[in-house]
Scaffold this motif. Structure first.
Motif, short mmCIF file in Angstrom:
data_model
loop_
_atom_site.label_atom_id
_atom_site.label_comp_id
_atom_site.label_asym_id
_atom_site.label_seq_id
_atom_site.Cartn_x
_atom_site.Cartn_y
_atom_site.Cartn_z
N ILE A 164 -2.30 9.48 -9.84
CA ILE A 164 -1.36 8.92 -8.86
C ILE A 164 -0.01 8.53 -9.48
O ILE A 164 0.88 8.09 -8.77
N LYS A 165 0.14 8.73 -10.78
CA LYS A 165 1.36 8.21 -11.43
C LYS A 165 2.67 8.75 -10.87
O LYS A 165 3.58 7.97 -10.56
N ILE B 53 2.01 0.49 -6.80
CA ILE B 53 1.27 0.70 -5.58
C ILE B 53 -0.18 0.24 -5.74
O ILE B 53 -0.71 0.24 -6.85
N ASN B 54 -0.80 -0.17 -4.63
CA ASN B 54 -2.25 -0.28 -4.61
C ASN B 54 -2.79 1.16 -4.58
O ASN B 54 -2.02 2.12 -4.70
N THR B 55 -4.08 1.33 -4.41
CA THR B 55 -4.65 2.68 -4.52
C THR B 55 -4.32 3.56 -3.31
O THR B 55 -4.05 3.06 -2.22
N ILE B 56 -4.35 4.85 -3.56
CA ILE B 56 -4.06 5.83 -2.51
C ILE B 56 -5.38 6.21 -1.82
O ILE B 56 -6.39 6.45 -2.50
N GLY C 135 0.50 2.06 -11.16
CA GLY C 135 -0.11 3.28 -10.62
C GLY C 135 -0.23 4.30 -11.74
O GLY C 135 0.71 5.02 -12.04
N GLY C 136 -1.38 4.31 -12.40
CA GLY C 136 -1.64 5.32 -13.42
C GLY C 136 -0.93 5.14 -14.74
O GLY C 136 -0.87 6.08 -15.54
N SER D 253 -7.02 5.83 -8.04
CA SER D 253 -6.13 5.24 -9.05
C SER D 253 -6.15 6.10 -10.29
O SER D 253 -6.87 7.09 -10.36
N THR E 20 0.83 -1.20 0.00
CA THR E 20 0.00 0.00 0.00
C THR E 20 0.88 1.26 0.00
O THR E 20 1.92 1.29 0.66
N PRO E 21 0.43 2.28 -0.71
CA PRO E 21 1.17 3.55 -0.70
C PRO E 21 0.84 4.40 0.52
O PRO E 21 1.45 5.45 0.72
N ALA F 46 3.29 7.09 -7.53
CA ALA F 46 3.62 5.67 -7.70
C ALA F 46 5.05 5.51 -8.19
O ALA F 46 5.81 4.67 -7.71
#
Ligand code: ORO
Length: 301
Positions: A217-218, A188-191, A240-241, A213, A164-165, A221
């Motif tokens: 988030i790129k 990463i998983n989602t923020i 991530g993105g 996502s 996880t981020p 990530a």
């Protein structure tokens, strides 16, 4: 050469699908040739069937998507019985994402999945949508270590830990997975994010917090993949993105041995194939014979 090796798993190319955005491949199989993918990472599984969260489950923002699916799935047994035989008809690596509520559940599922046709296990310690408040095992390095260790005991498959981020130091979390015996980490998983309805002054999602996502988030990530790749020796799978081959190459230059495409699949079902083709063209144009030359090649003074 486009082949990469991720923790003992040989992939024909470094492009895979991100869990939860590709179902079990059935729907996408009608649009693209699944054989062309480096790997398919299937939707997260739980021990028992799970209904998921009440609607709404997704919400679009100008540059990304919020989701609160809540791990809706039919359970690990239904996957083995109904979905795995379909995937076995393809020549593509299958990585199964598992989301337990306890260490025992992770080990139980990993053991069940130590069967033909499964190439890797992705331990999902990072779903933001199961507990209210969006917390996950993955925010605690000790939990990451213990879950990884127990899963490794019961499976011969490549074990990937999805991080996880939503932590302060991603390097410490990646290291905990490595110390627990992980063959690779993915991130990463989602923020953790949220949205509010200003008319009702209520949160859009029942859980209040949801997972962000997509393109928004790129850069975050990318930074986290860079940090994780410097913290561990095991391979890092970056996501991530990512929505173009250029995005994918950034992640690889930052240190990712492979990449996963998630949210973009919803926007453009052909995204994974376009990324693979774009990487091939970049290699030809730049006289790169082996994709592995690119991985971690970032020049920093
Ligand atoms: N959503 C995410 O963003 N990540 C997960 O790992 C799982 C879910 C979900 O099922 O809600």
């Amino acid at each position: 050469n486009l082949q990469v090796e991720v923790g003992g798993l040989k992939l024909k190319n470094p492009v895979m699908t991100a869990s939860g955005t590709f179902g079990f491949g059935r729907e996408y199989g009608e649009y693209i040739d699944l054989n062309q993918l480096g790997a398919i990472v299937v939707k997260g599984l739980t021990v028992k069937p799970k209904e998921g969260n009440p609607p709404p489950r997704v919400y679009e923002t100008p540059c990304g998507m919020l989701n609160s699916v809540g791990l809706q799935n039919s359970g690990v047994d239904a996957f083995i019985e109904k979905e795995l035989p379909f995937l076995r008809d393809y020549d593509v690596a299958v990585i199964v994402n598992i989301a337990g509520e306890t260490i025992e559940e992770f080990a139980y599922m990993a053991k069940k999945l130590d069967i033909d046709g499964v190439d890797g296990i992705e331990i999902n310690v990072s779903c933001p949508n199961v507990k209210k408040g969006g917390m996950a095992f993955g925010i605690n390095p000790e939990d990451i270590f213990n879950i990884t260790k127990e899963v490794k005991k019961v499976t011969q498959k490549t074990v990937i830990v999805k991080l996880t981020p939503n932590v302060g130091d991603i390097g410490v979390c990646a290291k905990a997975a490595e110390d627990g015996g992980a063959d690779a980490v993915s991130l990463i998983n989602t923020i953790a994010g949220m949205a509010i309805n200003i008319d009702t002054r209520t949160p859009v999602f029942k859980n209040v917090i949801a997972g962000l996502s997509g393109p928004a988030i790129k850069p975050i990530a990318l930074r986290m993949v860079y940090e994780a790749a410097r913290a561990v020796k095991i391979p890092v799978i970056g996501m991530g993105g990512i929505s173009s081959f250029k995005d994918a190459l950034e992640f690889m230059i930052a240190g990712a041995k492979a990449v996963a495409i998630g949210t973009c699949n919803f926007v453009n079902p052909n995204c994974t194939i376009e990324v693979i083709e774009g990487i091939k063209q970049y290699m030809v144009l730049n006289n790169i014979e082996d994709i592995n030359e690119i991985i971690g090649s970032l020049k920093v003074d």
